[in-house]
Scaffold this active site. Structure first.
Site, PDB file in Angstrom:
ATOM      1  N   TRP B 324       0.602  -1.414  -0.051  1.00 45.28           N
ATOM      2  CA  TRP B 324      -0.012  -0.250  -0.084  1.00 45.28           C
ATOM      3  C   TRP B 324       0.584   1.226  -0.243  1.00 45.28           C
ATOM      4  O   TRP B 324       0.686   2.036  -0.792  1.00 45.28           O
ATOM      5  CB  TRP B 324      -0.970  -0.154   1.477  1.00 45.28           C
ATOM      6  CG  TRP B 324      -1.618   1.576   1.438  1.00 45.28           C
ATOM      7  CD1 TRP B 324      -3.097   1.891   0.585  1.00 45.28           C
ATOM      8  CD2 TRP B 324      -1.440   2.179   2.167  1.00 45.28           C
ATOM      9  NE1 TRP B 324      -3.370   2.943   1.671  1.00 45.28           N
ATOM     10  CE2 TRP B 324      -2.578   3.018   1.673  1.00 45.28           C
ATOM     11  CE3 TRP B 324      -0.477   3.004   2.545  1.00 45.28           C
ATOM     12  CZ2 TRP B 324      -2.426   4.436   2.340  1.00 45.28           C
ATOM     13  CZ3 TRP B 324       0.157   3.941   3.170  1.00 45.28           C
ATOM     14  CH2 TRP B 324      -1.601   4.710   3.699  1.00 45.28           C
ATOM     15  N   HIS B 325       2.315   1.279   0.777  1.00 54.35           N
ATOM     16  CA  HIS B 325       2.392   2.458   0.671  1.00 54.35           C
ATOM     17  C   HIS B 325       4.084   2.904  -0.611  1.00 54.35           C
ATOM     18  O   HIS B 325       3.763   3.775  -0.895  1.00 54.35           O
ATOM     19  CB  HIS B 325       3.778   1.563   1.757  1.00 54.35           C
ATOM     20  CG  HIS B 325       3.582   2.758   3.486  1.00 54.35           C
ATOM     21  ND1 HIS B 325       2.591   1.321   3.999  1.00 54.35           N
ATOM     22  CD2 HIS B 325       3.230   3.537   4.033  1.00 54.35           C
ATOM     23  CE1 HIS B 325       2.654   1.345   5.091  1.00 54.35           C
ATOM     24  NE2 HIS B 325       2.347   2.628   5.626  1.00 54.35           N
ATOM     25  N   GLY B 326       3.619   2.160  -1.553  1.00 52.43           N
ATOM     26  CA  GLY B 326       4.500   2.553  -2.172  1.00 52.43           C
ATOM     27  C   GLY B 326       4.457   1.261  -3.374  1.00 52.43           C
ATOM     28  O   GLY B 326       5.214   0.029  -3.156  1.00 52.43           O
ATOM     29  N   PHE B 473       2.565   7.779  -0.926  1.00 49.80           N
ATOM     30  CA  PHE B 473       1.759   6.633  -0.822  1.00 49.80           C
ATOM     31  C   PHE B 473       0.317   7.569  -1.274  1.00 49.80           C
ATOM     32  O   PHE B 473      -0.618   6.911  -1.965  1.00 49.80           O
ATOM     33  CB  PHE B 473       2.090   6.380   0.632  1.00 49.80           C
ATOM     34  CG  PHE B 473       3.159   6.469   0.675  1.00 49.80           C
ATOM     35  CD1 PHE B 473       4.089   5.804  -0.002  1.00 49.80           C
ATOM     36  CD2 PHE B 473       4.139   6.400   2.664  1.00 49.80           C
ATOM     37  CE1 PHE B 473       5.797   6.082   0.479  1.00 49.80           C
ATOM     38  CE2 PHE B 473       4.630   6.638   2.809  1.00 49.80           C
ATOM     39  CZ  PHE B 473       5.559   6.419   1.845  1.00 49.80           C
TER      40      PHE B 473
END
Lengths: 355, 473
Positions: B324-326, B473
């Site tokens: 999800w963060h990247g 993000f």
């Protein structure tokens, strides 16, 4: 989840009322402004930026001076640590005030200082002496001299304690762009913003800040004593000067011409003689053929300035006062023992040539 | 538009004025906030508005259909459709190039030449945040936890609400929609706290995080030139920076929302005081970790599938949480790492001491030792998080140590100067177990502290606005 976890912190604000919020907001604003001015006062005294310090200190000395003097010394940092009023007093029994600050302020600041001095004490009894390094003359500020980039003059003007807008009333009148005035306003009224590098140095390098502050010994006559010679620095600096003179022709910038003309005019109105001298120099620099050739241009242009009025003389132009690198801090800044010799040479020339 | 820019201060002054002038008319006030939020988002790139607009329209239609239909099969189709649509949009904009590159790398390893595979795609700011927020709405409507809002404008405001649009907290419809639908009352305690959060947030971001970024960035970017304690200083600096940066955004967002009369959830609860991985995720980015728990971990089976099932569900949740963060392998590895330490913790240490560590039942030395151990695990996690390549990760780890140099002293001085104010504040909050502890001080004392912080922002703040880390993000 947190209700089962007694360690997790909660966010429950304390009860508040409009009055408490108002007090908080008002105190926040007042405190921000108050801390800002407190920091400004500290910076004025303890800034690690030598240029700002010299400007502030010399104007403070001028403001605090109660007695008139015989000689008023104006100029840049070479003069700040090169001309000793105590030597003048001892040798000739005459008083002097060294108001020399920094090259950043060009010749212009000298005119403002002279005007302000005369407004307070009348004209100096014996005369005005202006001492600058040769490479100050070609620049209008913000550009480079022999020693590299210099900040523009309006940055240093923020340290001048005259009322806002003084540059529009004191001669020479400067026409600053609105963005320069804005920048100067920030420098003057939010000094912490302008001198954040000094504040960072206080916090991150307190020992070196203390050393820098301790190294400054400015006496009541405005002379700054420097004891430590830096021969390596002189050699490096001299190389820079030679490169500079090989690549440039000498000229007198518009601001400097206006500044000097203002000094001459103010002095003329009060019948005060003006002497214009070159700063001390490193012997190796003075001997260099490129520099000698460049100095011919310097002499010619500065003597033309001096010849505009009878009461103005050029000093130490044909034979600049030069000293060995082992006794200097850089190519045009002398140490304390040499300052005595330079002052004696300067005053000897003044006596010989005073009209 | 960055919170730490002059543009935003002007924008917020205008929004606040309009908001105050329209306070008698709820719908007009909400419309004003919606227009302001759309302007705020469109300020980055107006084309992004179409994308977020499509998300809003799709979840609105799906939510309406969910209510109208009695057939579970039809309802499932609508909710699945809305979820798939949003994940496809998110996947395309955020992960297409990542998976295409990774696939191409596999093909190249097999001796095939797949040719150019990536596209020029601009990542819309905050897409991960608003997509998750929109998804929670439609899933909650499906679960009948939330009544769908009749007006698409109210839903649009829920998704677009400018304080938290681009970097959270990820709000839930259950708590946020009712605030949109009923008139907001000015609560002075919340205003007081809001001021504290805003000033403290700017201080944390501009003075602490941005200055420590100047310590951490050169070390991570040129790790080969640094050794021993120098590298450790960079790692600690990044540890403080990422917390200062992200929690500052949440604080400013929550503070602004409070001034407007809205309540956003607390997103951080002193995460570096955690005693174990489970405790850490109850404190760090709480709106994401609770979202993952409610919409991923529990639907996967949570801890109901025995030891293996629980560990599997944990690992899947943390891997996806990392992703999800990247779109980058370091985030996947970071998610795996946190999944792994969570799994190991569950196997080897089931002690519930973190629920009430200072009750007197546990040895304080043991509690502090565990806190420090967890901090070391967290530091290791941030090295993975901050390293863009495996070479960089290995380089930073292999240069890490305790060897002292003169440069290390200077770096640690900076870490200390900018980190200690945060540490002191947090120790007070931890001891008092109260995040709003400063609101208990008299107004004059608060004002003095805030005045000092404002001056510190002016004097010591990093001048050029630095984007918040979590914007990417």
């Amino acid at each position: 989840m947190s209700k089962y976890n007694k360690q997790l912190p909660e966010e429950t604000p304390a009860p508040s009322r409009a009055r408490k919020v108002l007090v908080t907001v008002v105190v926040t604003l007042v405190a921000a402004v108050g801390f800002n001015f407190l920091l400004g006062a500290l910076l004025r005294r303890y800034t690690t930026n030598l240029g700002y310090y010299l400007i502030a200190k010399k104007w403070d000395l001028l403001e605090a001076r109660e007695e008139p003097v015989d000689w008023l010394i104006l100029g840049d940092s070479s003069c700040n640590q090169g001309v000793r009023p105590d030597v003048i007093l001892r040798d000739r029994g005459e008083t002097a005030l060294n108001l020399c600050s920094t090259a950043q302020q060009l010749v212009v600041e000298g005119a403002w200082q002279l005007q302000h001095y005369i407004d307070r004490h009348g004209p100096p009894r014996k005369g005005v002496i202006v001492v600058h390094v040769y490479d100050v003359w070609p620049t209008n500020g913000g550009g480079h001299g022999g020693q590299g980039n210099r900040p523009p003059i309006h940055h240093g003007m923020s340290m001048v304690p005259l009322r806002w807008g003084f540059w529009k009333t004191y001669e020479p009148v400067l026409r600053l762009k609105p963005e320069q005035e804005r920048e100067m306003a920030i420098q003057r009224y939010v000094p912490g913003y302008a001198q954040s590098s000094t504040v960072r140095k206080w916090i991150l390098k307190p020992q070196s800040s203390m050393r820098a502050l301790k190294g400054r010994q400015i006496d009541a006559t405005g002379y700054m004593r420097v004891d430590k010679a830096k021969p390596d620095n002189v050699v490096r600096d001299t190389r820079g000067h030679i490169n500079f003179v090989r690549r440039h022709k000498f000229s007198v910038s518009k601001l400097n011409r206006l500044g000097f003309e203002a000094i001459v005019d103010i002095a003329s109105q009060h019948g005060v003689p003006v002497s214009l001298a070159l700063s001390p120099l490193d012997e190796a620099l003075a001997r260099d053929p490129f520099f000698s050739s460049y100095m011919r241009q310097v002499r010619s242009k500065l003597k033309a300035l001096c010849n505009r009025a009878d009461h103005v003389k050029c000093l130490l132009m044909d034979r600049p006062a030069s000293f060995p690198a082992a006794q200097m801090e850089n190519s045009d800044h002398v140490t304390h023992p040499v300052a005595k010799r330079y002052t004696q040479r300067l005053m000897g020339a003044v006596t010989e040539e005073t009209p | 538009m960055l919170f730490n820019s002059l543009d935003f201060l002007i924008f917020f002054a205008i929004v606040g004025l309009g908001y105050a002038l329209t306070k008698r008319w709820l719908k007009v006030q909400n419309l004003w906030l919606l227009v302001a939020s759309a302007f705020f988002y469109g300020y980055w790139d107006w084309r992004f508005l179409f994308l977020v607009g499509s998300t809003i329209v799709v979840v609105h239609i799906a939510a309406k259909r969910l209510v109208k239909s009695d057939s579970e099969k039809v309802r499932k189709r609508w909710v699945a459709g809305a979820v798939v649509f949003n994940l496809v949009v998110l996947g395309f904009f955020k992960y297409f190039n990542f998976f295409a590159e990774s696939g191409a790398a596999v093909l190249r390893a097999l001796g095939l030449n797949p040719g150019p595979v990536t596209l020029e795609i601009i990542l819309p700011v905050g897409i991960s945040f608003y997509t998750f927020q929109a998804l929670s709405y439609v899933i909650d409507v499906y679960r009948e936890d939330v009544e769908p809002t009749p007006s698409i404008l109210d839903l649009a405001l829920y998704v677009l609400f400018f304080p938290q649009l681009v970097a959270g907290p990820i709000e839930r419809a259950q708590t946020f929609l009712p605030q949109i639908l009923s008139p907001r009352k000015l609560d002075w305690a919340q205003v007081q706290l809001g001021l504290s959060l805003i000033v403290g947030g700017y201080f944390k971001k501009i003075v602490i995080a941005d200055n420590l970024a100047k310590v951490a960035n050169p070390i991570f970017d040129n790790y080969a030139d640094y050794h021993g304690l120098e590298v450790l200083a960079g790692v600690v600096a990044f540890t403080i920076q990422i917390y200062g940066d992200f929690s500052a955004y949440s604080d400013i967002a929550r503070g602004i929302a409070k001034l407007l009369g809205f309540e956003l959830m607390v997103n951080f609860k002193l995460p570096y005081f955690a005693l174990n991985p489970s405790d850490f995720w109850l404190r760090w980015h709480i709106s994401l970790s609770s979202w993952l728990r409610d919409y991923l971990y529990i639907p996967l089976g949570g801890n109901r599938g025995g030891r293996f099932g629980t560990q599997r569900n944990l690992m899947i949740t943390m891997l996806l949480g990392g992703l999800w963060h990247g779109a980058s392998w370091n985030f996947v590895i970071w998610g795996f790492y946190h999944g792994l330490i969570l799994a190991l913790y569950r196997v080897f240490d089931r002690s519930p001491e973190h629920l009430d560590p200072w009750s007197g039942r546990y040895n304080p030395v043991r509690i502090i030792a565990k806190m420090l151990l967890m901090l070391c695990f967290t530091l290791l996690g941030w090295i993975i998080f901050r390293s863009r390549t495996l070479d960089q990760l290995w380089g930073v780890l292999s240069h890490l140590g305790f060897g002292y140099t003169g440069r290390a002293g200077k770096l640690w001085t900076q870490v200390g100067v900018f980190g200690v104010p945060l540490l002191i504040t947090q120790v007070v909050q931890y001891v008092r177990r109260d995040l709003a502890v400063f609101t208990r001080l008299p107004g004059v004392v608060q004002g003095l502290a805030y005045g000092f912080m404002i001056l510190a922002i002016v004097v010591l703040g990093v001048r050029e606005p630095v984007e918040f880390i979590y914007f990417q993000f």
